[in-house]
Motif scaffolding. Structure first.
Motif, PDB file in Angstrom:
ATOM      1  N   ILE A 177     -29.777  33.670  17.522  1.00 38.27           N
ATOM      2  CA  ILE A 177     -28.789  32.650  17.888  1.00 38.27           C
ATOM      3  C   ILE A 177     -27.622  32.672  16.906  1.00 38.27           C
ATOM      4  CG2 ILE A 177     -28.374  30.158  17.988  1.00 38.27           C
ATOM      5  CD1 ILE A 177     -31.178  29.859  19.159  1.00 38.27           C
ATOM      6  N   GLY A 178     -27.941  32.805  15.617  1.00 38.84           N
ATOM      7  CA  GLY A 178     -26.892  32.850  14.605  1.00 38.84           C
ATOM      8  C   GLY A 178     -25.963  34.028  14.789  1.00 38.84           C
ATOM      9  N   PHE A 179     -26.528  35.224  15.023  1.00 38.06           N
ATOM     10  CA  PHE A 179     -25.691  36.413  15.204  1.00 38.06           C
ATOM     11  C   PHE A 179     -24.900  36.332  16.517  1.00 38.06           C
ATOM     12  CE2 PHE A 179     -29.122  38.611  12.559  1.00 38.06           C
ATOM     13  CZ  PHE A 179     -28.396  38.463  11.383  1.00 38.06           C
ATOM     14  N   ALA A 180     -25.560  35.860  17.581  1.00 36.98           N
ATOM     15  CA  ALA A 180     -24.876  35.749  18.879  1.00 36.98           C
ATOM     16  C   ALA A 180     -23.759  34.714  18.811  1.00 36.98           C
ATOM     17  CB  ALA A 180     -25.880  35.376  19.971  1.00 36.98           C
ATOM     18  N   GLY A 181     -24.021  33.592  18.137  1.00 38.29           N
ATOM     19  CA  GLY A 181     -22.995  32.562  18.003  1.00 38.29           C
ATOM     20  C   GLY A 181     -21.809  33.045  17.195  1.00 38.29           C
ATOM     21  N   ALA A 182     -22.075  33.804  16.123  1.00 36.04           N
ATOM     22  CA  ALA A 182     -20.989  34.355  15.315  1.00 36.04           C
ATOM     23  C   ALA A 182     -20.165  35.346  16.123  1.00 36.04           C
ATOM     24  CB  ALA A 182     -21.567  35.024  14.066  1.00 36.04           C
ATOM     25  N   TRP A 183     -20.837  36.178  16.906  1.00 36.50           N
ATOM     26  CA  TRP A 183     -20.131  37.149  17.757  1.00 36.50           C
ATOM     27  C   TRP A 183     -19.255  36.431  18.782  1.00 36.50           C
ATOM     28  CZ3 TRP A 183     -20.668  38.174  23.092  1.00 36.50           C
ATOM     29  CH2 TRP A 183     -20.019  39.339  23.536  1.00 36.50           C
ATOM     30  N   TRP A 184     -19.791  35.389  19.402  1.00 40.88           N
ATOM     31  CA  TRP A 184     -19.025  34.618  20.400  1.00 40.88           C
ATOM     32  C   TRP A 184     -17.784  33.988  19.772  1.00 40.88           C
ATOM     33  CZ3 TRP A 184     -18.290  29.237  20.237  1.00 40.88           C
ATOM     34  CH2 TRP A 184     -17.640  28.698  21.354  1.00 40.88           C
ATOM     35  N   LEU A 185     -17.959  33.337  18.615  1.00 45.42           N
ATOM     36  CA  LEU A 185     -16.822  32.689  17.963  1.00 45.42           C
ATOM     37  C   LEU A 185     -15.820  33.724  17.476  1.00 45.42           C
ATOM     38  CD1 LEU A 185     -15.479  30.119  16.964  1.00 45.42           C
ATOM     39  CD2 LEU A 185     -16.858  30.276  14.870  1.00 45.42           C
ATOM     40  N   GLN A 211     -13.822  45.731  16.641  1.00 43.86           N
ATOM     41  CA  GLN A 211     -13.908  45.363  15.231  1.00 43.86           C
ATOM     42  C   GLN A 211     -14.848  44.182  15.034  1.00 43.86           C
ATOM     43  OE1 GLN A 211      -9.707  44.861  14.492  1.00 43.86           O
ATOM     44  NE2 GLN A 211      -9.616  46.689  13.222  1.00 43.86           N
ATOM     45  N   VAL A 212     -14.785  43.214  15.939  1.00 47.45           N
ATOM     46  CA  VAL A 212     -15.673  42.051  15.842  1.00 47.45           C
ATOM     47  C   VAL A 212     -17.126  42.472  15.980  1.00 47.45           C
ATOM     48  CG1 VAL A 212     -16.350  39.867  16.896  1.00 47.45           C
ATOM     49  CG2 VAL A 212     -13.924  40.424  16.648  1.00 47.45           C
ATOM     50  N   SER A 213     -17.416  43.319  16.949  1.00 50.70           N
ATOM     51  CA  SER A 213     -18.795  43.788  17.149  1.00 50.70           C
ATOM     52  C   SER A 213     -19.298  44.557  15.935  1.00 50.70           C
ATOM     53  CB  SER A 213     -18.874  44.664  18.410  1.00 50.70           C
ATOM     54  OG  SER A 213     -18.539  43.916  19.569  1.00 50.70           O
ATOM     55  N   PHE A 264     -22.402  43.587  13.238  1.00 49.78           N
ATOM     56  CA  PHE A 264     -23.469  44.537  12.902  1.00 49.78           C
ATOM     57  C   PHE A 264     -23.581  44.699  11.383  1.00 49.78           C
ATOM     58  CE2 PHE A 264     -24.722  48.899  11.795  1.00 49.78           C
ATOM     59  CZ  PHE A 264     -26.000  48.915  12.335  1.00 49.78           C
ATOM     60  N   TYR A 265     -22.445  44.905  10.719  1.00 50.13           N
ATOM     61  CA  TYR A 265     -22.458  45.034   9.261  1.00 50.13           C
ATOM     62  C   TYR A 265     -23.003  43.751   8.620  1.00 50.13           C
ATOM     63  CZ  TYR A 265     -19.747  49.408   8.812  1.00 50.13           C
ATOM     64  OH  TYR A 265     -19.330  50.713   8.836  1.00 50.13           O
ATOM     65  N   GLY A 266     -22.549  42.618   9.133  1.00 54.24           N
ATOM     66  CA  GLY A 266     -23.007  41.344   8.588  1.00 54.24           C
ATOM     67  C   GLY A 266     -24.500  41.144   8.767  1.00 54.24           C
ATOM     68  N   MET A 289     -17.588  31.632  10.848  1.00 54.36           N
ATOM     69  CA  MET A 289     -18.661  31.956  11.774  1.00 54.36           C
ATOM     70  C   MET A 289     -20.040  31.797  11.137  1.00 54.36           C
ATOM     71  SD  MET A 289     -16.360  35.167  12.692  1.00 54.36           S
ATOM     72  CE  MET A 289     -17.584  36.365  13.188  1.00 54.36           C
ATOM     73  N   VAL A 290     -20.093  31.841   9.813  1.00 57.11           N
ATOM     74  CA  VAL A 290     -21.374  31.839   9.099  1.00 57.11           C
ATOM     75  C   VAL A 290     -22.183  30.557   9.297  1.00 57.11           C
ATOM     76  CG1 VAL A 290     -22.433  31.964   6.808  1.00 57.11           C
ATOM     77  CG2 VAL A 290     -20.552  33.507   7.412  1.00 57.11           C
ATOM     78  N   PRO A 291     -21.554  29.357   9.344  1.00 60.61           N
ATOM     79  CA  PRO A 291     -22.363  28.143   9.489  1.00 60.61           C
ATOM     80  C   PRO A 291     -23.228  28.105  10.746  1.00 60.61           C
ATOM     81  CG  PRO A 291     -20.160  27.585   8.739  1.00 60.61           C
ATOM     82  CD  PRO A 291     -20.130  29.033   9.083  1.00 60.61           C
TER      83      PRO A 291
END
Length: 265
Positions: free
Chosen positions: A28-36, A50-52, A56-58, A128-130
């Motif tokens: 959920i955290g990774f998907a939410g960060a990707w969406w935002l 670049q976002v994707s 992945f790196y994060g 996006m991290v929160p």
């Protein structure tokens, strides 16, 4: 006094395969960060690719850094006695501060890849991290781990797998501060296009402050106890450099020219 709602930590079982809620929260955290990130990309000049790649790196930084940080910051003695325990991730154990160092290192490599300043990258990813932090704290609560210290407050909660004392539901406190409050603060700030370094600095300042404060409600790790003064915990000690660096970045950013934060293609 409230009772902990005994939640099955396994969200889904498919034969021998068991999917735990904590793992779901990571997704959920990774998907939410990707969406935002996708929503903010066009405004800030980032491409979807670049976002994707950034997510992945994060993700690699969070998982590897979180595990290494937990082992070296909180259980180094066990690592010395049993080095292979480092790789027994199925036994659990992640550290935010280790994950943060892992993400910073991952962002350094990503910034080199896109030919951008690392602070351009960290300013972009910080709001996006929160989402991941909040989801992780809910995962802690569902798993009945990282409970709080005893309290006589009316919302004190009994965790029966621990003892019969009413304790602070510190996981929910951290969800509210590190997840909800930090998300609102950083995204409000991001909308105002501050100078470079400022968003990264405010993230470090706010998280460091919230974590330092919440450690007074959270039960210290049993094998570590208090590090000094009969009150300082490892979480607080590791948060102090964040506060110092965050303040430095905010002051530094205020002295810089306003930037649009666009990475190179």
């Amino acid at each position: 006094m409230l009772q902990y709602p005994e939640i099955d930590p396994i969200a889904l079982a498919l034969g021998p395969i068991k999917i735990h809620w904590y793992g779901v929260m990571y997704l959920i955290g990774f998907a939410g960060a990707w969406w935002l990130g996708k929503r903010r990309a066009a405004r800030l000049g980032w491409s979807d690719e670049q976002v994707s790649d950034l997510i992945f790196y994060g993700a690699m930084g969070v998982v590897l850094g979180g595990r290494f940080g937990y082992v070296f910051f909180y259980n180094f003695d066990r690592f010395l006695a049993e080095p292979l325990w480092l790789f027994k991730v199925w036994e659990g154990g992640m550290s935010f501060h280790g994950g943060l160092l892992g993400v910073i290192l991952a962002m350094f490599f990503f910034a080199k890849k896109v030919n951008a300043s690392i602070f351009t990258v960290t300013d972009f990813i910080a709001p996006m991290v929160p989402i991941g932090l909040g989801a992780g704290r809910l995962g802690n609560f569902i798993g009945g781990e990282l409970w709080g210290r005893p309290t006589d407050l009316p919302w004190g909660m009994v965790f029966p797998h621990v003892d019969q004392l009413a304790r602070h539901p510190s996981q929910l406190y951290q969800f509210a501060l590190e997840g909800v409050a930090l998300f609102v603060i950083l995204n409000w700030l991001d909308q105002r296009r501050p100078a470079r370094f400022v968003v990264s600095g405010v993230f470090l300042l706010c998280y460091g402050s919230f974590r330092f404060l919440m450690e007074f409600a959270r039960q210290p790790d049993a094998h570590l106890g208090f590090i000094a003064f009969d009150w300082l915990t490892m979480g607080q000690l590791l948060s102090l450099p964040m506060l110092l660096l965050g303040l430095t970045l905010v002051i530094w950013g205020q002295r810089q020219q306003i930037t649009d934060g666009k990475p190179s293609a």
